[in-house]
Design an enzyme around this catalytic site. Structure first.
Site, PDB file in Angstrom:
ATOM      1  N   ASP A 142      -0.799  -1.649  -0.434  1.00  0.00           N
ATOM      2  CA  ASP A 142       0.451  -1.119  -0.360  1.00  0.00           C
ATOM      3  C   ASP A 142       0.775  -1.811   0.923  1.00  0.00           C
ATOM      4  OD1 ASP A 142      -1.845   0.211   0.675  1.00  0.00           O
ATOM      5  OD2 ASP A 142      -0.381   1.718   1.579  1.00  0.00           O
ATOM      6  N   THR A 169      -7.429  -0.436   7.140  1.00  0.00           N
ATOM      7  CA  THR A 169      -6.148  -1.225   7.394  1.00  0.00           C
ATOM      8  C   THR A 169      -5.623  -1.028   9.049  1.00  0.00           C
ATOM      9  OG1 THR A 169      -5.398  -0.707   5.172  1.00  0.00           O
ATOM     10  CG2 THR A 169      -3.512  -0.954   6.954  1.00  0.00           C
TER      11      THR A 169
END
Length: 358
Positions: A247, A216
């Site tokens: 998330d 990420t």
């Protein structure tokens, strides 16, 4: 009025005046001290990450060199925005665009593949000063998902858009779209083939299962006006199915910012969602009075692992303090202050320089 009354009234008035004068003198140092205790305007700072789960064995010397260069370029891009007096959200967006364009990170150009051999991209941004946020999930043709997340925040009435609808909006908003082939890299394709082989054999190893959840990019920034912002972008997890969303684009889980705190997470998304990790860090600062480091480490180094997950985060406070906790072998990470000098690190045993004065 008698002479006695005039004389006593004069004395009373003179005493009252003296008392008032003495009181003002006594109060002056306290007032001066209060003024002196007021914190100076915060100096702009930008903190970034390119994902936790970094392993030395999986990176060649050239891979490491390329990663460091990309991190430094992202920091410089964000710093340029801050140095020009632009808001924190501009710095966050600028830094993440650079990371999305760099193929070594799992976001944008270097996104991992789904089980079906596609790239599904997620991103979110949040402006701490206004509380506004924007997010997208499951897009396939958006060159820089962070720009679409910001467009959702600024040009729509919504917070999150997904899939085909998000891409229709992207076209209307003038966000750059590309052919899905743009996102294909051989390294990511081979990672998918390895995951598919392990899945077919029914002998998936724990280290492979864990590693596929990482990757990420994110940024948090504090501008000269004391405003905070956060952003995160990802390609999700290798071999994901059924439109899985992690998330990163979920406000409060992987991305969050308010007037006190800005957070971008990286790790096993399911655990960050359950813990509402990004918001939890800021809540500990707000309600429990914890420092940036205490709050960040409490969630990332204790709560997430205790539940069975792992990963990292970057956390920035309104006073310029920041923390970069992670519980894996490494995390692509870096920061840059008002002097414009980028500081980056990849592995846990690397010491990342800290600002002498914040």
């Amino acid at each position: 009025m008698t002479n006695w009354l005039r004389r006593n009234l004069h004395l009373d008035l003179r005493g009252a005046c003296c008392a008032a004068l003495l009181g003002s003198v006594a109060l002056a140092p306290a007032a001066w001290a209060a003024d002196a205790a007021k914190p100076a305007s915060p100096k702009p700072v930008l903190v970034i990450h390119g994902g936790a789960g970094v392993e030395r064995a999986g990176l060649s010397e050239q891979d490491q060199k390329d990663a460091r260069a990309a991190l430094e370029n992202a920091l410089r891009a964000g710093h340029a925005a801050l140095a020009a007096g632009k808001p924190a959200l501009d710095a966050v967006t600028a830094a993440i665009v650079v990371l999305e364009d760099a193929p070594m990170f799992n976001a944008g150009r270097g996104a991992v593949f789904t089980h079906d051999g596609k790239n599904e991209l997620d991103s979110a941004v949040m402006d701490g000063a206004s509380g506004r946020a924007g997010a997208v999930a499951g897009v396939h043709r958006v060159k820089n998902p962070v720009t679409l997340a910001r467009a959702v925040m600024e040009k729509s009435k919504h917070v999150m858009l997904v899939g085909d609808g998000a891409e229709v909006f992207a076209k209307e908003a003038g966000v750059t779209l590309v052919d899905p082939s743009y996102f294909r890299t051989e390294k990511r394709w081979q990672q998918l083939q390895k995951a598919l082989k392990e899945e077919a054999s029914g002998q998936a190893h724990e280290d492979i299962e864990t590693a596929k959840h990482f990757g990420t990019v994110g940024a948090v920034a504090l501008d000269a006006q004391g405003r905070l912002a956060a952003g995160t972008s990802t390609g999700g997890m290798t071999n994901k199915r059924y439109g899985r969303v992690g998330d990163s684009p979920i406000i409060g889980a992987g991305t969050y910012a308010d007037a006190r705190c800005a957070v971008s997470g990286t790790g096993w998304g399911e655990y960050y969602i359950r813990a509402v990790a990004a918001h939890e860090i800021c809540a500990r600062m707000r309600y429990a009075g914890q420092s940036v480091r205490e709050a960040a480490e409490g969630v990332i180094d204790r709560d997430i692992p205790a539940a069975g997950g792992d990963g990292g985060a970057i956390v920035l406070g309104a006073n310029g303090d920041f923390a970069l906790p992670f519980n894996t072998e490494g995390m692509y990470r870096g920061w840059i202050g008002a002097d414009g000098v980028p500081h980056v690190a990849l592995f846990k045993d690397e010491k990342l320089a800290e600002p002498a004065v914040r």
